[in-house]
Motif scaffolding. Sequence first.
Motif, PDB file in Angstrom:
ATOM      1  N   PHE A 191       0.812  -1.221   0.000  1.00 58.68           N
ATOM      2  CA  PHE A 191       0.000   0.000   0.000  1.00 58.68           C
ATOM      3  C   PHE A 191       0.845   1.271   0.000  1.00 58.68           C
ATOM      4  N   GLU A 192       2.141   1.162   0.263  1.00 60.46           N
ATOM      5  CA  GLU A 192       3.025   2.320   0.110  1.00 60.46           C
ATOM      6  C   GLU A 192       3.228   2.653  -1.363  1.00 60.46           C
ATOM      7  N   LYS A 193       3.068   1.639  -2.221  1.00 60.04           N
ATOM      8  CA  LYS A 193       3.236   1.855  -3.662  1.00 60.04           C
ATOM      9  C   LYS A 193       1.936   2.315  -4.318  1.00 60.04           C
ATOM     10  N   HIS A 194       0.832   1.721  -3.905  1.00 57.05           N
ATOM     11  CA  HIS A 194      -0.470   2.083  -4.481  1.00 57.05           C
ATOM     12  C   HIS A 194      -1.503   2.166  -3.368  1.00 57.05           C
ATOM     13  N   GLN A 195      -2.477   3.026  -3.548  1.00 52.72           N
ATOM     14  CA  GLN A 195      -3.491   3.223  -2.515  1.00 52.72           C
ATOM     15  C   GLN A 195      -4.598   2.183  -2.575  1.00 52.72           C
ATOM     16  N   TYR A 196      -4.914   1.649  -3.791  1.00 49.94           N
ATOM     17  CA  TYR A 196      -6.040   0.743  -3.968  1.00 49.94           C
ATOM     18  C   TYR A 196      -5.571  -0.565  -4.616  1.00 49.94           C
ATOM     19  N   TYR A 197      -6.109  -1.687  -4.139  1.00 52.56           N
ATOM     20  CA  TYR A 197      -5.827  -3.013  -4.694  1.00 52.56           C
ATOM     21  C   TYR A 197      -7.108  -3.847  -4.707  1.00 52.56           C
ATOM     22  N   ASP A 201      -4.968  -9.250  -6.704  1.00 50.21           N
ATOM     23  CA  ASP A 201      -3.599  -8.738  -6.715  1.00 50.21           C
ATOM     24  C   ASP A 201      -2.951  -8.899  -5.347  1.00 50.21           C
ATOM     25  N   HIS A 229     -13.675   3.611  -7.054  1.00 49.26           N
ATOM     26  CA  HIS A 229     -12.784   2.507  -6.663  1.00 49.26           C
ATOM     27  C   HIS A 229     -13.604   1.344  -6.111  1.00 49.26           C
ATOM     28  N   GLU A 234      -8.453  -0.484   0.507  1.00 55.05           N
ATOM     29  CA  GLU A 234      -7.493   0.557   0.858  1.00 55.05           C
ATOM     30  C   GLU A 234      -7.311   0.548   2.379  1.00 55.05           C
ATOM     31  N   TYR A 242       0.795   8.078   3.989  1.00 58.15           N
ATOM     32  CA  TYR A 242       1.116   8.663   2.696  1.00 58.15           C
ATOM     33  C   TYR A 242       1.788  10.013   2.898  1.00 58.15           C
TER      34      TYR A 242
END
Length: 255
Positions: A191-197, A201, A229, A234, A242
């Motif tokens: 989650f440091e790379k992207h906010q939503y998954y 994934d 989303h 998240e 963030y």
Amino acid sequence: MTHVEKELDVTSCSRGLWLVKIPKYMREKWAECGGCDAGKLKIAKVPGKIPTVTFASSEQLLEDGKIAHEHKFILHSVKEMTLGVFSQTVSAANPDAVVPETEKLLMEGQVIQKFECQPVVDKNYLDQKRAAVLKAAQPNRKAEFIDRPVHVYRPISHHKHTIDSELKKKAEGKKARDDKDKVMEMLYAAFEKHQYYNIKDLQKITKQPIMHLKEILKEVCDYNVKNPHKNMWELKPEYRHYKSEEAVVDDPPSD
């Protein structure tokens, strides 16, 4: 595209016709009889009452006993309907050929009576229904006794799709549950790379069983049910770290 008009011959339009719905077995028997007589139609007129109409099948159709001897015609009203019968001749040399545009259409007449043909219950009819029920009850497949080995057919215990599935499971290995803290560390790093998954994934990243992963996600994440989303996970606000995206504005120089 040129439009070709066809002429409709209405010479016989005033002729009254009967429209009769017959059972399927009668249609099949009539098609088999060729040019022979199918039977006789009897009309019993009684003053002030609806005429009684019956149809008696010919002896030739009754030879195999697969058709009822007598049928009655049930009258249906056609007061609110306008029905007509039309015909168009087809070349005898090629019945499947398209009828030429110059061919005339014929109106054979208009329907004045509509009937439904129903069998009168008799021995022939009961025998016919019994045979139909017995035929329907027969299984499509039957077991047969074999007195010698059959070398043509060899059963296969492992089919290709089964073998491929087993190899895939062995290659991936059984997914074991990792320690909760270890899974959470992997989630925080993701989650440091992207906010939503989405869940697929996250499962690929953590390599955890889906149920175990969902239990941890419910503790530290929120599941979005609305756009933009929707169906994405998240981190909850208290777990987010963030970087601030606030713009920095320099103070204007003092005079």
